[in-house]
Scaffold this motif. Structure first.
Motif, short mmCIF file in Angstrom:
data_model
loop_
_atom_site.label_atom_id
_atom_site.label_comp_id
_atom_site.label_asym_id
_atom_site.label_seq_id
_atom_site.Cartn_x
_atom_site.Cartn_y
_atom_site.Cartn_z
N ASP A 258 0.85 -1.19 0.00
CA ASP A 258 0.00 0.00 0.00
C ASP A 258 0.88 1.24 0.00
N GLU A 292 -1.51 9.06 3.42
CA GLU A 292 -1.95 7.89 2.67
C GLU A 292 -1.81 8.15 1.19
N GLY A 293 -1.54 7.11 0.45
CA GLY A 293 -1.41 7.25 -0.99
C GLY A 293 -0.12 7.99 -1.31
N ILE A 311 -3.32 1.84 7.94
CA ILE A 311 -3.40 2.62 6.71
C ILE A 311 -3.78 1.67 5.60
N ASP A 312 -4.87 1.95 4.94
CA ASP A 312 -5.40 1.01 3.95
C ASP A 312 -5.44 -0.39 4.56
N GLY A 313 -4.77 -1.33 3.93
CA GLY A 313 -4.79 -2.68 4.49
C GLY A 313 -3.60 -2.97 5.38
N SER A 314 -2.72 -1.99 5.55
CA SER A 314 -1.50 -2.26 6.30
C SER A 314 -1.61 -1.76 7.72
#
Ligand code: HEM
Lengths: 570, 367
Positions: A258, A292-293, A311-314
């Motif tokens: 991610d 993020e991103g 964060i997201d999937g992490s």
């Protein structure tokens, strides 16, 4: 044991007598004796499938699974403790290769353990599918009709009433429907059933097990886990090259990382300051900003030991911490070659006695004006006990920091192409700086102190200390499914174990003397005290609507079942 | 007052509380010991009822023979205008022996009953004292009292006795559990204060999480209830052999006769054991899941086959096997009971064995 055989034959007789009335109270598969099949591939295949999906084999597989899990808890495992496995190899020279062959160092991914649980889950699927259909059929159908002799059932009651049979049946039907039984009128009796949720719960539970297994396997294949040590003030962005070390599942690919980045603003640890547990850590907190991103907005947060940042999937975990002395290095001419650089050291004990290396690779010239590299073995105590005490820290926080350095010069070997640890000197091509006694040149520094290298070869100044925090970044896709499955499993299980599936029949017929005889009976899947209670309660309500008629001479006891009894005896 | 003084004062009060806790635990052991003797007295002075009930019931069944039709005595509405509600006739499954429950340890004798009541009062008193001990311990360390095995043990026995007291309050037929329960509680406490004792200390950060409270408290409760289930299963096995022997015309020894005849029937013990185990099984499932969630937060993975996790899993599968066994023809009864005991043995090993013999992430805080 003769007793038991008569018991069994009696039971079999009873079951026959209850016939359809007792059937399908559960969707458990029928147990068949393991007779050998007729010849033929299909015959064998069908036989094998029947065996595999029988309760007996499911039970055996469950027992095998729990037995199979035992060695993995007693023998060191590669996955959790590789150093212990190495130790085992050294200690047991003959045993270790045997264990290796049997996969005992990685039980939970071994062939035989996988075989057990895969068989179990095939059995489970083979069990669930037909049970689901059967259950759907039961939902579409109606509760089975009343057995001939209700007296045979586990809970039974009867009374005589002046109310007409149709009215009693009508009232019973209404009452049972009110109590949320599925009820219908069938001949001279009302048949009713309740507690279907039990079956729903049981099926949901077993399906949830499958979901959990798949989610877990998925997670194992696509997970990744990396570690990164970050100095205060430094940043990290989630790309493979940035990690200090990295592990991933078999199907993981780099695109699965991610995109995010974060910066460690500040690390803070607090410790017990007194008492027998002096020095025991109390809290660890890392203040970070993250985005993020690739171009996300910057946010700030605090990561603690049990509170990872998601964060997201992490997930970003705080897993370790330590100190990084800041040093300035000047060369023989007094040119600054290292300016206030922090070198992270690795903690050795609970009081964060730390060790590591300081490597000066470029820009240094010695007293002769030659280009050279410098190396220092560094030893750091956040709390030094004072002159004469051991070289071990006495407290994990920075109460009396002391940095001990020993100095080398020459070739660090970093360009040789062989990867080397940043925390260790490769002394193959290094020469010691010597003190006046011809010994390795060492010095203990307090913050602000400077160490002059012998022969006017420059100096090292201990400028201060930065802290660092170690982060573990992991992602295990499918955890959401695993958690969802787990929750369904719990509720399914509770439904399956706490809800009683039971049937109630109410028969009302006109006796020979013109008085209505009401009989009520209940049947549950297992004997339970609740069943008679419920039946009594229902009977009480119905009795109020169809009150008892005065007795006649005939013994009402044998009345309703008399014809049946006679029929049986002839 | 300086900061140093304040911390010292706090430390001193904590030490006081810890000492009070120790005193309370020792006192509760003394009272449990008294209760233990009172239970023994109940068994000694109580007698099995004059007629051997089990034997009588079984021989009656024999002579009545298998042909004895429905055991139905219909209680119907009273003869005349007095309208009573109809009574429900309960008929046990054809395969079960119709054996009445025994009269209990006191066996209907006044003296036995008196000792029994004394024993229960003492048990309740000891429970309250022990509870106080656990509470002060918790206060002295300012956290839940289960950071090490000593605390785990004292909390565990308190909860086990608590379960017993609650079942008594619910008027369950459970007095037969008294003696075996108090015996193990004394063993547990003895081990706790001698081998497992740890001076009060605090938790390392890895143990700070509200999932800890959820996970460990439910684990302790499950253990206590599984324990009750295991005791009743063991007694079931004894009583079942006893009934078998009687039914096949044997004569059990006098001791067995005296003790076992007073227990509930094998069928009741079996059913009770099953209910208890089945009732906590979902909670045990929840406990493991809560542990997995906590591990996910603390160690970065929710399942890693750590020894403690592995043994929880083994215990769980073993109990699942037991539940399956009861639904499988040919496995009901004694075989299923052996499985239940094996499952409890797994639980015990997870509790003592893993902490002592196996090292893993769960080994912390001195034992
Ligand atoms: C992963 C393995 C499995 C686990 C952990 C498991 C667990 C359980 C549990 C805890 C119960 C108790 C619920 C109750 O008594 O109502 C149960 C019931 C049941 N299981 Fe499983 N099970 C597993 C595999 C299977 C398989 C392979 C089958 C099919 C052959 C199966 C068929 C059943 C049936 C029919 C019941 C209901 C029994 C009844 O109605 O009393 N299970 N299972």
């Amino acid at each position: 044991m003769s007793k038991t055989t008569t018991d069994d034959s009696r039971k079999a007789g009873d079951d026959q007598e209850l016939g359809a009335a007792g059937s399908q109270l559960s969707t458990a598969p029928k147990e068949e004796a393991p007779t050998l099949p007729a010849m033929g591939v299909i015959g064998w295949a069908r036989w094998f499938w029947r065996q595999l999906t029988s309760m007996r084999v499911a039970l055996l597989l469950l027992l095998l699974l729990s037995l199979g899990a035992i060695p993995g808890s007693l023998i060191p495992q590669d996955g959790t403790d590789p150093t212990k496995v190495d130790q085992f190899y050294q200690d047991h020279e003959t045993l270790a290769p045997v264990y290796e062959k049997l996969g005992l160092f990685h039980v939970y991914s071994s062939v035989w353990f996988s075989a057990i649980y895969i068989l179990l889950f095939v059995s489970l699927i083979g069990c669930i599918v037909p049970r689901t259909w059967q259950f759907v059929g039961q939902l579409r159908g109606r509760p089975p009709r009343a057995p001939r002799r209700l007296t045979r059932l586990p809970a039974y009651t009867t009374w005589r009433t002046g109310t007409a049979p149709e009215e009693v049946r009508e009232a019973a039907l209404k009452l049972l429907k009110q109590r949320r039984f599925r009820a219908h009128l069938d001949g001279d009796a009302v048949a009713a059933e309740k507690g279907y949720l039990r079956e729903v719960g049981n099926l949901a539970f077993h399906i949830a097990l499958i979901v959990m297994l798949i989610a877990f396997a998925w997670g194992q294949l696509f997970k990744y886990e990396g570690n990164k040590l970050v100095l205060e003030g430094d940043g990290f962005s989630n790309t493979l090259t940035q990690y200090d070390d990295f592990k991933s599942g078999n199907l993981w690919s780099q695109d699965d990382l991610d995109p995010f980045s974060f910066t460690l603003k500040d690390f803070k640890g607090t410790y017990e300051t007194s008492g027998p547990n002096k020095g025991t850590p109390r809290t660890f907190e890392a203040r970070i900003t993250y985005s993020e991103g690739a171009y996300g907005k910057e946010k700030s947060t605090t990561v603690k030991v049990n509170e990872p940042l998601e964060i997201d999937g992490s997930k970003v975990y705080l897993v370790s911490h330590g100190y990084a002395p800041i040093v300035t290095v000047k060369d023989a001419d007094g040119n600054v070659v290292v300016d206030h650089e922090a070198y992270a050291l690795l903690p050795l004990d609970a009081n964060v006695t730390s060790s590591g290396a300081i490597k000066v690779m470029d820009g240094y010239r010695n007293a002769k004006g030659e280009k050279e590299q410098l190396g220092f073995n560094a030893f750091f105590l956040p709390t030094y006990g004072g002159a004469g005490s051991t070289m071990l820290s006495t407290f994990p926080a920075l109460l009396n920091p002391m940095l001990a350095l020993s100095a080398y010069h020459g070739d660090l070997g970093v360009d040789s192409g062989i990867p080397q640890s940043v925390y260790q000197l490769d002394d193959k091509n290094l020469k010691e700086f010597k003190d006046s006694d011809g010994e390795l040149y060492k010095k203990q520094l307090k913050v602000g102190q400077t160490m002059q290298l012998p022969g006017g070869n420059g100096s090292v100044t201990f400028e201060g200390i930065q802290e660092w925090a170690g982060f573990q970044v992991t992602a295990q896709p499918g955890s959401g499914w695993a958690l969802g499955g787990a929750l369904v499993a719990i509720f399914g299980l509770a439904g399956s174990l706490f809800i009683q599936r039971r049937r109630v029949w109410v028969r009302a017929v006109e006796g020979p003397d013109g008085v209505t005889v009401v009989e009520m009976a209940g049947l549950g899947r297992s004997e339970s005290a609740k069943l008679p209670e419920e039946l009594g309660d229902l009977a009480g309500v119905l009795y109020d609507r169809a009150p008892g008629a005065p007795d006649t001479d005939t013994d009402p006891e044998t009345e309703p079942s008399a014809p049946a009894e006679r029929a049986e005896k002839k | 007052m300086t900061l140093a003084d304040a911390t010292q004062l706090a430390a001193a009060t904590n030490e006081n509380l810890a000492n009070i806790s120790n005193t309370l635990i020792y006192s509760s052991m003394a009272v449990y010991t008294l209760a233990f003797f009172a239970y023994i007295a109940e068994w000694i002075f109580g007698s099995r009822s004059k007629v051997g009930r089990t034997a009588a019931a079984l021989t009656a069944q024999e002579s009545a023979g298998a042909k004895a039709g429905p055991a139905v005595t219909v209680q119907k509405a009273g003869g005349t205008a007095v309208l009573e509600r109809p009574k429900v006739v309960v008929r046990s499954a054809a395969s079960a022996r119709d054996v009445p429950d025994g009269p209990g340890a006191a066996g209907g004798t006044e003296q036995g009953d008196l000792y029994g009541r004394i024993a229960i009062s003492l048990t309740v008193l000891a429970f309250l004292i022990e509870f106080g001990g656990v509470l002060t311990r918790a206060l002295s360390v300012r956290r839940a009292p289960w950071g090490n095995m000593y605390e785990f043990s004292i909390t565990f026995s308190t909860v086990a006795v608590g379960v017993y007291v609650v079942l008594l309050l619910l008027k369950k037929n459970i007095r037969w559990l008294g003696l075996p329960l108090i015996t193990t509680v004394l063993l547990d406490l003895g081990l706790a204060v001698t081998v497992l004792y740890t001076a009060s200390d605090q938790l390392v950060p890895a143990l700070h999480s509200y999932w800890l409270y959820i996970h460990v408290s439910t684990a302790i409760l499950c253990g206590a209830v599984f324990y009750v289930g295991a005791v009743s299963t063991v007694l079931y096995l004894f009583k079942d052999s006893y009934e078998n022997k009687l039914a096949s015309g044997g004569t059990p020894g006098r001791f067995a006769d005296s003790v076992l005849d007073r227990l509930p029937s094998a069928a009741s013990l079996d059913k009770f054991g099953y209910r208890v185990n089945a009732a906590v099984f979902p909670l045990w499932t929840f406990t493991i899941i809560a542990g997995a969630i906590w591990a996910g937060d603390a160690w970065g993975r929710y399942w890693g086959w750590d020894p403690k996790e592995t043994w929880s899993f083994i215990t769980w599968v073993a109990y699942a096997g037991y539940l399956h066994a009861r639904a499988t023809a040919g496995w009901k009864g004694r075989k299923a009971a052996y499985l239940a005991l094996a499952a409890f043995a797994c639980w015990l090993f997870n509790y003592y064995g893993v902490n002592i013999f196996v090292s893993g992430k769960h080994s912390y805080a001195g034992v």
